[in-house]
Design an enzyme around this catalytic site. Structure first.
Site, PDB file in Angstrom:
ATOM      1  N   ASP A  43     -19.016   6.558   4.731  1.00 12.54           N
ATOM      2  CA  ASP A  43     -19.391   7.954   4.475  1.00 12.54           C
ATOM      3  C   ASP A  43     -18.494   8.643   3.454  1.00 12.54           C
ATOM      4  OD1 ASP A  43     -17.049   8.094   6.227  1.00 12.54           O
ATOM      5  OD2 ASP A  43     -17.547  10.216   6.463  1.00 12.54           O
TER       6      ASP A  43
ATOM      7  N   ASP B 100      -9.521  -0.826   3.898  1.00 12.63           N
ATOM      8  CA  ASP B 100      -9.103  -0.152   2.660  1.00 12.63           C
ATOM      9  C   ASP B 100      -7.585  -0.302   2.503  1.00 12.63           C
ATOM     10  OD1 ASP B 100      -8.635   1.517   0.546  1.00 12.63           O
ATOM     11  OD2 ASP B 100      -9.780   3.209   1.311  1.00 12.63           O
TER      12      ASP B 100
ATOM     13  N   ARG C  82     -23.990   7.491   5.320  1.00 14.57           N
ATOM     14  CA  ARG C  82     -23.829   6.306   6.176  1.00 14.57           C
ATOM     15  C   ARG C  82     -25.135   5.522   6.301  1.00 14.57           C
ATOM     16  NH1 ARG C  82     -18.864   6.710   8.989  1.00 14.57           N
ATOM     17  NH2 ARG C  82     -18.245   8.795   9.613  1.00 14.57           N
TER      18      ARG C  82
ATOM     19  N   VAL D 160     -16.713   4.071  -2.394  1.00 13.58           N
ATOM     20  CA  VAL D 160     -17.981   3.461  -1.985  1.00 13.58           C
ATOM     21  C   VAL D 160     -18.518   4.115  -0.708  1.00 13.58           C
ATOM     22  CG1 VAL D 160     -17.646   1.233  -3.127  1.00 13.58           C
ATOM     23  CG2 VAL D 160     -16.763   1.549  -0.824  1.00 13.58           C
TER      24      VAL D 160
ATOM     25  N   GLU E  62     -15.606  -4.594  11.277  1.00 19.68           N
ATOM     26  CA  GLU E  62     -15.323  -3.439  10.418  1.00 19.68           C
ATOM     27  C   GLU E  62     -16.325  -3.349   9.277  1.00 19.68           C
ATOM     28  OE1 GLU E  62     -13.922  -0.805  10.346  1.00 19.68           O
ATOM     29  OE2 GLU E  62     -11.752  -0.815  10.559  1.00 19.68           O
ATOM     30  N   ASP E  63     -16.613  -2.131   8.852  1.00 16.93           N
ATOM     31  CA  ASP E  63     -17.404  -1.953   7.634  1.00 16.93           C
ATOM     32  C   ASP E  63     -16.524  -2.167   6.418  1.00 16.93           C
ATOM     33  OD1 ASP E  63     -16.022   0.312   8.541  1.00 16.93           O
ATOM     34  OD2 ASP E  63     -17.270   1.692   7.401  1.00 16.93           O
TER      35      ASP E  63
ATOM     36  N   LYS F  52     -17.061   5.277  13.106  1.00 14.68           N
ATOM     37  CA  LYS F  52     -18.496   5.146  13.173  1.00 14.68           C
ATOM     38  C   LYS F  52     -18.994   4.118  12.151  1.00 14.68           C
ATOM     39  CE  LYS F  52     -18.741  10.130  13.879  1.00 14.68           C
ATOM     40  NZ  LYS F  52     -18.999  11.394  13.184  1.00 14.68           N
ATOM     41  N   GLY F  53     -18.115   3.843  11.195  1.00 16.29           N
ATOM     42  CA  GLY F  53     -18.542   3.062  10.036  1.00 16.29           C
ATOM     43  C   GLY F  53     -19.139   1.698  10.338  1.00 16.29           C
TER      44      GLY F  53
HETATM   45  C1  PRP Z   1     -12.829   3.819   7.979  1.00 19.19           C
HETATM   46  C2  PRP Z   1     -13.342   2.410   8.218  1.00 19.19           C
HETATM   47  C3  PRP Z   1     -12.152   1.705   8.770  1.00 19.19           C
HETATM   48  C4  PRP Z   1     -10.985   2.427   8.130  1.00 19.19           C
HETATM   49  C5  PRP Z   1     -10.433   1.590   7.038  1.00 19.19           C
HETATM   50  O1  PRP Z   1     -12.895   4.545   9.158  1.00 19.19           O
HETATM   51  O2  PRP Z   1     -14.450   2.385   9.094  1.00 19.19           O
HETATM   52  O3  PRP Z   1     -12.073   1.783  10.177  1.00 19.19           O
HETATM   53  O4  PRP Z   1     -11.480   3.645   7.576  1.00 19.19           O
HETATM   54  O5  PRP Z   1      -9.418   2.264   6.350  1.00 19.19           O
HETATM   55  P1  PRP Z   1      -7.928   1.745   6.269  1.00 19.19           P
HETATM   56  O6  PRP Z   1      -7.975   0.266   5.983  1.00 19.19           O
HETATM   57  O7  PRP Z   1      -7.366   2.522   5.103  1.00 19.19           O
HETATM   58  O8  PRP Z   1      -7.231   2.060   7.551  1.00 19.19           O
HETATM   59  P2  PRP Z   1     -12.675   6.110   9.225  1.00 19.19           P
HETATM   60  O9  PRP Z   1     -11.330   6.390   9.843  1.00 19.19           O
HETATM   61  O10 PRP Z   1     -12.921   6.730   7.870  1.00 19.19           O
HETATM   62  O11 PRP Z   1     -13.767   6.563  10.247  1.00 19.19           O
HETATM   63  P3  PRP Z   1     -15.355   6.283  10.233  1.00 19.19           P
HETATM   64  O12 PRP Z   1     -15.535   4.806  10.478  1.00 19.19           O
HETATM   65  O13 PRP Z   1     -15.852   7.116  11.354  1.00 19.19           O
HETATM   66  O14 PRP Z   1     -15.882   6.691   8.893  1.00 19.19           O
END
Ligand code: PRP
Length: 192
Positions: free
Chosen positions: A170, A114, A176, A164, A110-111, A54-55
């Protein structure tokens, strides 16, 4: 804690240690990225933005409106198995693409990148659908992603390895909607 739009949500003062990207900085960076992307894809038949739920929703909406190229928008929902810290990089597809991406120029939105695991998986998956090209834009990148060498062509900001939230990101589905990116106070996640 903060100026302008941030003042609309003063109750977050209790949970946010500090703002690291203001809404103005995010807006400026989005305009800058859009200009670069517009230039890079000039002469093509347009772009297919693929946002990850959702990010990426906030950034997707802002970037789409800042771009001047013809666009289509798709969303995918991916989930890593288990905790990120111990993940083997196995990703589950909760929602797949609704459209054929063959011969399309795809830009993954992407938001945050990580560990880079989600994106590494996606960058192996998408080419199996035979797009004309695949690139990635992320508003935020963490140091681990930089180390992992996952290719993110367009990066808004490199941020420190802290917890963050905001602008799509989130903790336990909260924060969010914040218009800025802030560092969460440790007591919030330590007591969860
Ligand atoms: C978050 C973010 C990326 C991913 C990055 O999504 O939106 O898609 O994590 O992390 P990584 O580089 O360690 O793989 P998340 O799975 O938390 O879901 P969300 O977007 O719904 O919060």
């Amino acid at each position: 804690m903060t100026p302008s739009a941030e003042q609309n949500a003063p109750w977050y003062d209790a949970d946010i240690e500090r703002v690291i990207l203001s809404s103005d900085q995010i807006a400026e960076k989005t305009a800058e990225l859009a200009k670069q992307i517009d230039a890079d894809y000039a002469g093509t038949d347009g772009l297919l933005l693929v946002g990850l739920f959702k990010g990426a929703v906030m950034f997707m909406a802002d970037l789409a409106r800042a771009l001047t190229l013809p666009l289509e928008m798709e969303f995918m929902d991916l989930s890593s198995y288990g905790s990120k810290a111990t993940s083997s990089g196995v990703v589950r597809v909760l929602k797949d693409l609704d459209t054929d991406i063959k011969d399309r120029h795809v830009l993954v939105v992407e938001d945050i990148v990580d560990s880079g695991l989600t994106l590494s998986w996606l960058l192996k998956y998408l080419p199996s659908r035979h797009p004309a090209s695949v690139e990635v834009v992320s508003m935020v990148r963490k140091p681990k992603a930089l180390e992992s060498n996952v290719p993110v062509k367009y990066v808004g900001f490199d941020v420190p390895d802290e917890f963050v939230v905001g602008y799509g990101m989130d903790f336990a589905e909260r924060y969010r909607e914040l218009p800025f990116v802030g560092v969460l106070k440790p007591r919030v996640y330590e007591n969860a």
